[in-house]
Design a protein around this motif. Structure first.
Motif, PDB file in Angstrom:
ATOM      1  N   VAL A 178     -24.435 -17.427  -9.929  1.00 58.39           N
ATOM      2  CA  VAL A 178     -24.884 -17.518  -8.549  1.00 58.39           C
ATOM      3  C   VAL A 178     -25.841 -16.363  -8.291  1.00 58.39           C
ATOM      4  O   VAL A 178     -25.695 -15.284  -8.876  1.00 58.39           O
ATOM      5  N   VAL A 179     -26.835 -16.601  -7.453  1.00 52.37           N
ATOM      6  CA  VAL A 179     -27.828 -15.581  -7.117  1.00 52.37           C
ATOM      7  C   VAL A 179     -27.801 -15.361  -5.612  1.00 52.37           C
ATOM      8  O   VAL A 179     -27.888 -16.314  -4.833  1.00 52.37           O
ATOM      9  N   TYR A 180     -27.665 -14.097  -5.219  1.00 50.89           N
ATOM     10  CA  TYR A 180     -27.626 -13.713  -3.811  1.00 50.89           C
ATOM     11  C   TYR A 180     -28.920 -13.020  -3.397  1.00 50.89           C
ATOM     12  O   TYR A 180     -29.487 -12.242  -4.168  1.00 50.89           O
ATOM     13  N   PHE A 181     -29.340 -13.261  -2.168  1.00 51.49           N
ATOM     14  CA  PHE A 181     -30.266 -12.386  -1.466  1.00 51.49           C
ATOM     15  C   PHE A 181     -29.421 -11.329  -0.744  1.00 51.49           C
ATOM     16  O   PHE A 181     -28.514 -11.683   0.028  1.00 51.49           O
ATOM     17  N   VAL A 182     -29.719 -10.049  -0.963  1.00 51.75           N
ATOM     18  CA  VAL A 182     -28.934  -8.976  -0.351  1.00 51.75           C
ATOM     19  C   VAL A 182     -29.875  -7.940   0.278  1.00 51.75           C
ATOM     20  O   VAL A 182     -30.971  -7.704  -0.228  1.00 51.75           O
ATOM     21  N   PRO A 183     -29.451  -7.298   1.366  1.00 51.70           N
ATOM     22  CA  PRO A 183     -30.308  -6.289   1.998  1.00 51.70           C
ATOM     23  C   PRO A 183     -30.271  -4.931   1.315  1.00 51.70           C
ATOM     24  O   PRO A 183     -31.125  -4.083   1.598  1.00 51.70           O
ATOM     25  N   ASP A 184     -29.298  -4.688   0.437  1.00 52.16           N
ATOM     26  CA  ASP A 184     -29.172  -3.395  -0.239  1.00 52.16           C
ATOM     27  C   ASP A 184     -28.623  -3.640  -1.646  1.00 52.16           C
ATOM     28  O   ASP A 184     -27.411  -3.634  -1.866  1.00 52.16           O
ATOM     29  N   ALA A 185     -29.527  -3.864  -2.593  1.00 48.57           N
ATOM     30  CA  ALA A 185     -29.106  -4.240  -3.943  1.00 48.57           C
ATOM     31  C   ALA A 185     -28.313  -3.127  -4.623  1.00 48.57           C
ATOM     32  O   ALA A 185     -27.377  -3.397  -5.388  1.00 48.57           O
ATOM     33  N   ALA A 186     -28.666  -1.867  -4.385  1.00 47.72           N
ATOM     34  CA  ALA A 186     -27.954  -0.755  -5.019  1.00 47.72           C
ATOM     35  C   ALA A 186     -26.510  -0.692  -4.527  1.00 47.72           C
ATOM     36  O   ALA A 186     -25.573  -0.498  -5.326  1.00 47.72           O
ATOM     37  N   LYS A 187     -26.298  -0.848  -3.228  1.00 46.51           N
ATOM     38  CA  LYS A 187     -24.945  -0.836  -2.685  1.00 46.51           C
ATOM     39  C   LYS A 187     -24.142  -2.033  -3.184  1.00 46.51           C
ATOM     40  O   LYS A 187     -22.956  -1.912  -3.528  1.00 46.51           O
ATOM     41  N   THR A 235     -23.495 -13.678 -14.604  1.00 42.05           N
ATOM     42  CA  THR A 235     -22.899 -14.668 -13.703  1.00 42.05           C
ATOM     43  C   THR A 235     -23.297 -14.375 -12.263  1.00 42.05           C
ATOM     44  O   THR A 235     -23.013 -15.165 -11.369  1.00 42.05           O
ATOM     45  N   LEU A 236     -23.942 -13.205 -12.058  1.00 42.74           N
ATOM     46  CA  LEU A 236     -24.387 -12.797 -10.732  1.00 42.74           C
ATOM     47  C   LEU A 236     -25.720 -12.071 -10.863  1.00 42.74           C
ATOM     48  O   LEU A 236     -25.851 -11.152 -11.669  1.00 42.74           O
ATOM     49  N   PHE A 237     -26.696 -12.518 -10.098  1.00 42.33           N
ATOM     50  CA  PHE A 237     -27.971 -11.810  -9.989  1.00 42.33           C
ATOM     51  C   PHE A 237     -28.219 -11.586  -8.512  1.00 42.33           C
ATOM     52  O   PHE A 237     -27.984 -12.489  -7.691  1.00 42.33           O
ATOM     53  N   MET A 238     -28.668 -10.389  -8.154  1.00 40.19           N
ATOM     54  CA  MET A 238     -28.906 -10.063  -6.755  1.00 40.19           C
ATOM     55  C   MET A 238     -30.348  -9.627  -6.549  1.00 40.19           C
ATOM     56  O   MET A 238     -30.894  -8.869  -7.346  1.00 40.19           O
ATOM     57  N   ILE A 239     -30.946 -10.138  -5.473  1.00 44.11           N
ATOM     58  CA  ILE A 239     -32.350  -9.904  -5.158  1.00 44.11           C
ATOM     59  C   ILE A 239     -32.428  -9.229  -3.797  1.00 44.11           C
ATOM     60  O   ILE A 239     -31.918  -9.777  -2.803  1.00 44.11           O
ATOM     61  N   GLN A 240     -33.051  -8.058  -3.739  1.00 42.51           N
ATOM     62  CA  GLN A 240     -33.162  -7.360  -2.462  1.00 42.51           C
ATOM     63  C   GLN A 240     -34.190  -8.044  -1.573  1.00 42.51           C
ATOM     64  O   GLN A 240     -35.328  -8.296  -1.986  1.00 42.51           O
ATOM     65  N   THR A 241     -33.767  -8.321  -0.343  1.00 38.71           N
ATOM     66  CA  THR A 241     -34.609  -8.993   0.643  1.00 38.71           C
ATOM     67  C   THR A 241     -34.339  -8.387   2.015  1.00 38.71           C
ATOM     68  O   THR A 241     -33.355  -7.659   2.209  1.00 38.71           O
TER      69      THR A 241
END
Length: 318
Positions: free
Chosen positions: A159-168, A201-207
């Motif tokens: 699953v891939v998330y858009f997140v506001p703070d990828a480091a956190k 299994t997880l990729f996160m993209i800062q947006t």
């Protein structure tokens, strides 16, 4: 913590009938499906759950356009479930549900569930390739292509998330034993939990915060030919190709993405790299060159006597 990977994704949607048709056409097996929604399973039991957005049993919406309501991770056994619960309980509320699973919220506001995994062990062959200089993987008189092959997704890949703070967000999942396999600089990490060698299994993209939610999910198929054939069938059923087919660079997996009525993209993939603790994470700037090794464009069938008559369906490139 022996977290295996995502067992299920739960959605609250506007168009329940459209999502039921979409996931059935995608190739998942409907289970306990009614006008109110239901579960759509891969061969190993990992699944997508669809409910109406107003269903009171769902966790709250995220306050963005995202229709994802919950990501449910499978763990190896009950002792791991307790370990995850203790870790999360250090700084957030953890609920024990009637089915024995636990539920919490991550640092970005995504609802998470953890359960003893529903995944069944699979004993299936993968795509076999014959190559000069190597022992044949397919014996004589065994064709490598079956245009009528039944293709059923094997397991929920990632699953891939858009997140506001990828480091956190990365720090939170590191607490749960996830490891960063590779990273796009300034964008986000590809992460895998302890219970799998899959590249991610997880990729996160800062947006920006208003975009927070799910970007896509995917199920593994049996090989690149299945990706090509399943994707072609999906296009012929009227679904819109978004990106692909092609092959990623990080992870090496073949891919084909489609638009969906679930407010996110849905991918077919196959042949992902495996990694263990000896791997050193790579880092690169996100670009067309680092996102894919190569990219094809879907077109109507034709052969060298000429393209089919009439206007061509526009190819999608991204």
């Amino acid at each position: 913590m022996n977290i295996i990977g995502p067992d299920a994704l739960v959605f609250g949607v506007d168009d329940v009938p459209g999502c039921i048709q979409y996931l059935t056409d995608y190739g998942l097996n409907p289970a306990n499906v009614s006008a109110a929604g239901g579960r759509f399973e891969a061969l190993d039991g990992s699944n997508i759950v669809i409910r109406n957005k107003d269903d009171s049993s769902l966790p709250p919406a995220m306050g963005t356009a995202s229709m994802l309501r919950k990501t449910i991770y499978g763990v190896a056994d009950a002792s791991v479930l307790e370990e995850v619960g203790r870790e999360l309980n250090r700084d957030r509320d953890v609920r024990r549900l009637a089915d024995g699973s636990i539920e919490a919220v991550d640092d970005m506001g995504f609802a998470l569930g953890f359960q003893v995994s529903v995944r069944k062990a699979l004993n299936l062959s993968g795509e076999a390739v014959n190559a000069p200089g190597a022992p044949p993987q397919r014996p004589a008189n065994v064709p490598g292509v079956d245009p009528h092959a039944l293709i059923v997704p094997r397991t929920l890949s990632h699953v891939v998330y858009f997140v506001p703070d990828a480091a956190k967000a990365e720090a939170f999942y590191t607490r749960l034993g996830f490891v960063t396999t590779d990273r796009f600089t300034g964008v986000g990490p590809f992460m895998r939990p302890a219970g799998t060698h899959d590249h991610h299994t997880l990729f996160m993209i800062q947006t920006p915060p208003f975009m927070k939610g799910i970007e896509h999910f995917t199920f593994h198929l049996g090989g690149p030919t299945e990706v090509m054939l399943a994707g072609t069938r999906f296009v012929h059923k009227g679904y819109q190709s978004f990106w692909g087919p092609g092959r990623h660079l990080f992870g090496s997996n073949w891919f084909w993405y489609f638009n969906s009525p679930m407010g996110c993209h849905v991918e077919y993939d196959a042949d992902m790299d495996l990694h263990d603790g000896t791997w050193t994470a790579r880092e690169a700037n996100a670009s067309a060159d680092t996102s894919q090794l190569f990219l094809f464009q879907h077109r109507e069938k034709w052969y060298p006597s000429g393209p089919p008559p009439g206007p061509q369906r526009a190819a999608v490139d991204h």
